[in-house]
Design a protein around this motif. Structure first.
Motif, PDB file in Angstrom:
ATOM      1  N   UNK A   1       0.827  -1.206   0.000  1.00  0.00           N
ATOM      2  CA  UNK A   1       0.000   0.000   0.000  1.00  0.00           C
ATOM      3  C   UNK A   1       0.862   1.257   0.000  1.00  0.00           C
ATOM      4  N   UNK A   2       1.977   1.222   0.710  1.00  0.00           N
ATOM      5  CA  UNK A   2       2.890   2.366   0.695  1.00  0.00           C
ATOM      6  C   UNK A   2       3.516   2.539  -0.690  1.00  0.00           C
ATOM      7  N   UNK A   3       3.853   1.427  -1.332  1.00  0.00           N
ATOM      8  CA  UNK A   3       4.388   1.501  -2.712  1.00  0.00           C
ATOM      9  C   UNK A   3       3.360   2.113  -3.653  1.00  0.00           C
ATOM     10  N   UNK A   4       2.102   1.730  -3.486  1.00  0.00           N
ATOM     11  CA  UNK A   4       1.024   2.304  -4.302  1.00  0.00           C
ATOM     12  C   UNK A   4       0.951   3.812  -4.098  1.00  0.00           C
ATOM     13  N   UNK A   5       0.942   4.251  -2.844  1.00  0.00           N
ATOM     14  CA  UNK A   5       0.883   5.692  -2.557  1.00  0.00           C
ATOM     15  C   UNK A   5       2.071   6.429  -3.165  1.00  0.00           C
ATOM     16  N   UNK A   6       3.254   5.888  -2.988  1.00  0.00           N
ATOM     17  CA  UNK A   6       4.460   6.532  -3.529  1.00  0.00           C
ATOM     18  C   UNK A   6       4.365   6.668  -5.050  1.00  0.00           C
ATOM     19  N   UNK A   7       3.948   5.598  -5.714  1.00  0.00           N
ATOM     20  CA  UNK A   7       3.847   5.647  -7.171  1.00  0.00           C
ATOM     21  C   UNK A   7       2.724   6.565  -7.639  1.00  0.00           C
ATOM     22  N   UNK A   8       1.610   6.575  -6.929  1.00  0.00           N
ATOM     23  CA  UNK A   8       0.508   7.458  -7.312  1.00  0.00           C
ATOM     24  C   UNK A   8       0.910   8.931  -7.194  1.00  0.00           C
ATOM     25  N   UNK A   9       1.723   9.241  -6.213  1.00  0.00           N
ATOM     26  CA  UNK A   9       2.157  10.635  -6.029  1.00  0.00           C
ATOM     27  C   UNK A   9       3.054  11.124  -7.159  1.00  0.00           C
ATOM     28  N   UNK A  10       3.640  10.215  -7.924  1.00  0.00           N
ATOM     29  CA  UNK A  10       4.496  10.619  -9.043  1.00  0.00           C
ATOM     30  C   UNK A  10       3.695  10.856 -10.322  1.00  0.00           C
ATOM     31  N   UNK A  11       2.432  10.478 -10.330  1.00  0.00           N
ATOM     32  CA  UNK A  11       1.611  10.636 -11.531  1.00  0.00           C
ATOM     33  C   UNK A  11       1.099  12.064 -11.656  1.00  0.00           C
ATOM     34  N   UNK A  12       1.012  12.519 -12.882  1.00  0.00           N
ATOM     35  CA  UNK A  12       0.392  13.820 -13.141  1.00  0.00           C
ATOM     36  C   UNK A  12      -1.114  13.628 -13.050  1.00  0.00           C
ATOM     37  N   UNK A  13      -1.819  14.671 -12.664  1.00  0.00           N
ATOM     38  CA  UNK A  13      -3.275  14.571 -12.629  1.00  0.00           C
ATOM     39  C   UNK A  13      -3.786  14.250 -14.020  1.00  0.00           C
ATOM     40  N   UNK A  14      -4.574  13.234 -14.090  1.00  0.00           N
ATOM     41  CA  UNK A  14      -5.144  12.796 -15.366  1.00  0.00           C
ATOM     42  C   UNK A  14      -6.442  12.064 -15.067  1.00  0.00           C
ATOM     43  N   UNK A  15      -7.124  11.697 -16.112  1.00  0.00           N
ATOM     44  CA  UNK A  15      -8.349  10.921 -15.953  1.00  0.00           C
ATOM     45  C   UNK A  15      -8.004   9.440 -16.072  1.00  0.00           C
ATOM     46  N   UNK A  16      -8.148   8.719 -14.987  1.00  0.00           N
ATOM     47  CA  UNK A  16      -7.896   7.280 -14.973  1.00  0.00           C
ATOM     48  C   UNK A  16      -9.222   6.559 -14.755  1.00  0.00           C
ATOM     49  N   UNK A  17     -10.199   6.831 -15.578  1.00  0.00           N
ATOM     50  CA  UNK A  17     -11.551   6.324 -15.395  1.00  0.00           C
ATOM     51  C   UNK A  17     -11.704   4.822 -15.372  1.00  0.00           C
ATOM     52  N   UNK A  18     -10.824   4.106 -16.023  1.00  0.00           N
ATOM     53  CA  UNK A  18     -10.948   2.650 -16.070  1.00  0.00           C
ATOM     54  C   UNK A  18      -9.816   1.970 -15.327  1.00  0.00           C
ATOM     55  N   UNK A  19      -9.277   2.645 -14.343  1.00  0.00           N
ATOM     56  CA  UNK A  19      -8.154   2.114 -13.573  1.00  0.00           C
ATOM     57  C   UNK A  19      -8.646   1.749 -12.179  1.00  0.00           C
ATOM     58  N   UNK A  20      -8.196   0.601 -11.705  1.00  0.00           N
ATOM     59  CA  UNK A  20      -8.506   0.150 -10.356  1.00  0.00           C
ATOM     60  C   UNK A  20      -7.201   0.067  -9.571  1.00  0.00           C
ATOM     61  N   UNK A  21      -7.188   0.624  -8.387  1.00  0.00           N
ATOM     62  CA  UNK A  21      -6.014   0.561  -7.521  1.00  0.00           C
ATOM     63  C   UNK A  21      -6.073  -0.738  -6.730  1.00  0.00           C
TER      64      UNK A  21
ATOM     65  N   UNK B   1      -7.734   7.281  -0.078  1.00  0.00           N
ATOM     66  CA  UNK B   1      -8.963   7.667  -0.776  1.00  0.00           C
ATOM     67  C   UNK B   1      -8.835   9.057  -1.387  1.00  0.00           C
ATOM     68  N   UNK B   2      -8.273  10.002  -0.639  1.00  0.00           N
ATOM     69  CA  UNK B   2      -8.100  11.364  -1.157  1.00  0.00           C
ATOM     70  C   UNK B   2      -7.213  11.380  -2.399  1.00  0.00           C
ATOM     71  N   UNK B   3      -6.127  10.643  -2.359  1.00  0.00           N
ATOM     72  CA  UNK B   3      -5.217  10.606  -3.500  1.00  0.00           C
ATOM     73  C   UNK B   3      -5.873   9.942  -4.708  1.00  0.00           C
ATOM     74  N   UNK B   4      -6.601   8.864  -4.484  1.00  0.00           N
ATOM     75  CA  UNK B   4      -7.299   8.193  -5.592  1.00  0.00           C
ATOM     76  C   UNK B   4      -8.324   9.136  -6.224  1.00  0.00           C
ATOM     77  N   UNK B   5      -9.040   9.874  -5.393  1.00  0.00           N
ATOM     78  CA  UNK B   5     -10.026  10.835  -5.924  1.00  0.00           C
ATOM     79  C   UNK B   5      -9.335  11.955  -6.689  1.00  0.00           C
ATOM     80  N   UNK B   6      -8.227  12.452  -6.151  1.00  0.00           N
ATOM     81  CA  UNK B   6      -7.486  13.527  -6.834  1.00  0.00           C
ATOM     82  C   UNK B   6      -7.035  13.098  -8.224  1.00  0.00           C
ATOM     83  N   UNK B   7      -6.704  11.821  -8.379  1.00  0.00           N
ATOM     84  CA  UNK B   7      -6.234  11.308  -9.667  1.00  0.00           C
ATOM     85  C   UNK B   7      -7.372  10.754 -10.528  1.00  0.00           C
ATOM     86  N   UNK B   8      -8.594  10.855 -10.035  1.00  0.00           N
ATOM     87  CA  UNK B   8      -9.786  10.347 -10.735  1.00  0.00           C
ATOM     88  C   UNK B   8      -9.700   8.852 -11.018  1.00  0.00           C
ATOM     89  N   UNK B   9      -9.085   8.110 -10.113  1.00  0.00           N
ATOM     90  CA  UNK B   9      -9.067   6.651 -10.245  1.00  0.00           C
ATOM     91  C   UNK B   9     -10.424   6.156  -9.799  1.00  0.00           C
TER      92      UNK B   9
END
Length: 168
Positions: free
Chosen positions: A13-33, A48-56
């Motif tokens: 889960x920490x790896x997921x957070x770290x990698x998500x923070x490196x992504x530019x804001x984009x629409x990831x409508x069909x992506x599941x974390x 949850x906040x980070x996933x919402x910010x990235x539109x996952x």
């Protein structure tokens, strides 16, 4: 009495957070974390906040508790699945879509009942699927084993081992 606790070698889960923070804001409508739902140390609100910010759009419990949790004396065998489902219900209440991963078909009824309309599919991951080679692109195949209207999937190659005679 001696009590020991072990932590996983990798905090997924920490790896997921770290990698998500490196992504530019984009629409990831069909992506599941993919998240370890039985992680006692995760800050679920931050995730949850980070996933919402990235539109996952959704989440999947990966790996499922049914694979990583072994029964402990005094605890019910499905204790991990209960924690997993409560966390998934919480994410569903925030509007995330769900894929439910499980090693056993017997665990799907609770997910269907509790996750309701947010549940978009069941992903069967029998223990032998963990021996599949991890590669850049892994595909899901529709295995059509469900009586309900919720689609069922398996990692490409994992269902072949089931058809070749392995028991669930």
């Amino acid at each position: 009495m001696l009590v020991m606790a072990t932590l996983p070698v990798i905090d997924w889960n920490d790896c997921l957070l770290r990698d998500l923070r490196t992504l530019a804001k984009a629409q990831f409508g069909h992506v599941y974390a993919a998240m370890v739902m039985i992680d006692p140390f995760a800050c679920w609100e931050d995730i949850a906040d980070l996933l919402k910010d990235l539109s996952i759009a959704g989440i999947i419990n990966f790996p499922p508790a049914s694979i990583i949790e072994q029964p402990t004396a005094g605890l019910p065998i499905n204790n991990g699945q209960e924690v997993e489902l409560r966390r998934m219900e919480w994410f569903a209440s925030l509007g995330f879509r769900m894929l439910f991963a499980t090693a056993r078909r017997s665990e799907t009824t609770a997910a269907e009942t509790r996750l309701g309309s947010q549940l978009e599919g069941i992903v069967y991951l029998p223990e032998e699927s963990l021996s599949l080679k991890v590669c850049d692109e892994m595909t899901l195949e529709n295995i059509g084993l469900r009586e309900s209207s919720i689609p069922a999937f398996s990692l490409s190659g994992a269902s072949a081992s089931k058809r070749s005679g392995r028991k669930e």
